[in-house]
Structure formats: C-alpha cells, structure tokens
Scaffold this motif. Structure first.
Motif, PDB file in Angstrom:
ATOM      1  N   ILE A 150       0.680  -2.894  -1.499  1.00 12.55           N
ATOM      2  CA  ILE A 150       2.024  -3.416  -1.792  1.00 12.55           C
ATOM      3  C   ILE A 150       3.077  -2.477  -1.205  1.00 12.55           C
ATOM      4  O   ILE A 150       4.077  -2.917  -0.634  1.00 12.55           O
ATOM      5  N   GLY A 151       2.842  -1.177  -1.327  1.00  9.52           N
ATOM      6  CA  GLY A 151       3.776  -0.195  -0.780  1.00  9.52           C
ATOM      7  C   GLY A 151       3.852  -0.228   0.738  1.00  9.52           C
ATOM      8  O   GLY A 151       4.859   0.208   1.321  1.00  9.52           O
ATOM      9  N   MET A 152       2.826  -0.775   1.389  1.00  9.55           N
ATOM     10  CA  MET A 152       2.786  -0.858   2.847  1.00  9.55           C
ATOM     11  C   MET A 152       3.216  -2.233   3.352  1.00  9.55           C
ATOM     12  O   MET A 152       3.234  -2.476   4.561  1.00  9.55           O
ATOM     13  N   ALA A 153       3.579  -3.121   2.436  1.00 11.50           N
ATOM     14  CA  ALA A 153       3.789  -4.530   2.780  1.00 11.50           C
ATOM     15  C   ALA A 153       4.945  -4.755   3.745  1.00 11.50           C
ATOM     16  O   ALA A 153       4.947  -5.744   4.483  1.00 11.50           O
ATOM     17  N   ASP A 154       5.920  -3.871   3.762  1.00  5.36           N
ATOM     18  CA  ASP A 154       7.082  -4.070   4.606  1.00  5.36           C
ATOM     19  C   ASP A 154       6.902  -3.510   6.017  1.00  5.36           C
ATOM     20  O   ASP A 154       7.798  -3.636   6.853  1.00  5.36           O
ATOM     21  N   ASN A 156       5.893  -3.599   9.673  1.00  2.54           N
ATOM     22  CA  ASN A 156       5.767  -4.723  10.605  1.00  2.54           C
ATOM     23  C   ASN A 156       4.557  -4.523  11.517  1.00  2.54           C
ATOM     24  O   ASN A 156       4.670  -4.422  12.742  1.00  2.54           O
ATOM     25  N   VAL A 157       3.389  -4.479  10.895  1.00  3.50           N
ATOM     26  CA  VAL A 157       2.156  -4.246  11.641  1.00  3.50           C
ATOM     27  C   VAL A 157       0.995  -4.810  10.818  1.00  3.50           C
ATOM     28  O   VAL A 157       1.027  -4.751   9.584  1.00  3.50           O
ATOM     29  N   PRO A 158      -0.016  -5.401  11.457  1.00  4.43           N
ATOM     30  CA  PRO A 158      -1.187  -5.855  10.703  1.00  4.43           C
ATOM     31  C   PRO A 158      -1.870  -4.699   9.977  1.00  4.43           C
ATOM     32  O   PRO A 158      -2.007  -3.602  10.529  1.00  4.43           O
ATOM     33  N   ILE A 159      -2.290  -4.960   8.750  1.00  4.00           N
ATOM     34  CA  ILE A 159      -2.986  -3.970   7.936  1.00  4.00           C
ATOM     35  C   ILE A 159      -4.452  -4.383   7.810  1.00  4.00           C
ATOM     36  O   ILE A 159      -4.758  -5.504   7.376  1.00  4.00           O
TER      37      ILE A 159
END
Length: 260
Positions: A150-154, A156-159
């Motif tokens: 959730i903390g990485m959700a913003d 702009n790169v595929p996770i």
C-alpha cells in the motif's frame, strides 16, 4: 509513460528469459555483459534502509556476497546501475529489501523513475534478513506485506513480488497473495522443491491458475531449452541464475531464435 503502458510493454516482450537477481552479483556491470540475451534483467537485491543494510554487512562477514554502499549515495548509485544494466538492451527490474518503509520510500521513488519494474523481495532466506521479519518471512505476515505494498502504491512503476515456493504451504501462499493482489502486478516465483534438483511445477501451475491476471515469472533449475519450455506452460517468463554464473548461455541464444 503510465504504469498500464509499462505493464503492456512487459507483456509484449519477445524474449522470455529473465536474469534473476543474485545479491552482490547482478549489478549493472554484470548485466551489460549479456547484450541482447534477456527480456528483463534484475539487479539486486538492494537493501534500502539501515536495518537491512546492516543485515547485508553481517551476511558479508559470513563470506556471502551482498551489495554494500553508503545509503546517502544510493540515488546516484542506483541511477548509474540502472543506466549500465540498460546496455543489455533488456528492461530493468530492481529487487529491493527493507524493514522500514518510511525510511526507504524516497529511495523507492528514485528507483521508480528509472527502472521498468520494482521487485519486492519476499524470497531471501539468509537469517540476518529473516530475523528482521522480511525476505521470505513476509510470506508469513500478510498484514506487513500489504502495508508495504500500500505504501508503494503511488509509485508509477509495476510492482512484482519475488516469492519462494514451499516455505509456507501452497494454500497459505495463495491466501497471502490473494490478500495483497490489488497492490502488485507480477509474481516472480522460485519454484523451490526441497530435497529435489528440479522445480516444483505443480506450485507454479496453481499460482498461474489463481493469478492469471498477473505477469508470472517462473524460476528454479532452468538450465536448458526443455526446462524453459516446461516452465513456460504455466508462466509468461522464466528466470535463470546459476547457469549464467557457469557461462552456460548458448541454449538461451538458441531459445531466443526459436519460433514460439
């Protein structure tokens, strides 16, 4: 380029072999030695906060390889490593580890501006990392994993998630991935098969069936065209590591030239 376009670009890659991350080995200089061989090269694992980097230093004391650097210099370092890795003519994925997301977030933002994929390490089994509750231990803590994602959700790169099979049971693994599925785009699964010298393709098959909306990279014991074909029955890509260290790459060149 938006995140959806980046995901489409990954899906449309013609080359289906991926270079897997190997801590202390797969940096930009290593990757650029293999120009035109891979669809994706993965650099890392990189430790992004003080706790995980201190763990890396302890691992080095045991004689294993890790990437060690000054965290204050990380931005310049990772930009340079990604730039060099791009000389492979492959997309670049960066495998990362951290305990403290808040401390790591600015470094993640830098990576997201330059890499094609960020891969969260839910795979490492070195005790110095697992003692922090990260690496493969994240597969036992779906709440913590979800909070990281959730903390990485913003970004702009595929996770992607790099995960290890047969560390937790298959049902638990699927449950954890289901719990977090809204926050990642790909699964890079080490089909670890305890006591065996071949991959657990049954786990890969179930992961593929349950997460058909995700990009799947299969990994473990891929050292021939036949191994790659078998794994690609259930995955979009397959990744390799040890065979590259042995210099065993001719079969990959042959595979890349085949009509698929």
């Amino acid at each position: 380029m938006g995140k959806d376009e980046k995901i489409k670009k990954i899906k449309n890659l013609n080359k289906k072999i991926v270079l897997a991350p190997m801590a202390g080995i797969t940096n930009g200089d290593f990757c650029k030695r293999f120009k035109g061989l891979f669809g994706i090269v993965t650099i890392g694992a990189y430790s992004l906060d003080k706790d995980s980097l201190n763990a890396s230093r302890e691992i080095v004391k045991r004689g294993r390889e890790e990437f060690i650097y000054n965290l204050d210099d990380f931005g310049d370092i990772i930009r340079d490593e990604i730039k060099k890795a791009r000389e492979s003519n492959a997309l670049v994925s960066v495998n990362v580890r951290f305990k403290n997301l808040e401390e790591s977030l600015e470094r993640l933002k830098i990576i997201s501006k330059h890499a094609d994929i960020i891969e969260l390490n839910c795979h490492c089994r070195q005790k110095e990392i697992t003692n922090l509750g990260i690496g493969q231990e994240l597969l036992k803590n779906k709440e913590l994993l979800r909070s990281y994602l959730i903390g990485m959700a913003d970004l702009n790169v595929p996770i992607f998630l790099k995960v290890r099979a047969n560390f937790v049971g298959l049902e638990e693994l699927i449950e954890t991935l289901n719990y977090t599925r809204d926050y990642f785009d790909g699964i890079h699964i080490d089909c670890f098969n305890p006591g065996k010298d071949y991959a657990d393709l049954e786990v890969l098959k179930e992961i593929s069936k349950n997460f058909s909306d995700k990009i799947i990279i299969g990994n473990n014991s891929v050292k021939s065209i036949e191994d790659a074909k078998n794994m690609l029955r259930y995955a979009n890509f397959v990744s390799v590591a040890r065979c590259i260290l042995r210099g065993d790459i001719e079969w990959i060149k042959e595979f890349n030239a085949m009509e698929m």
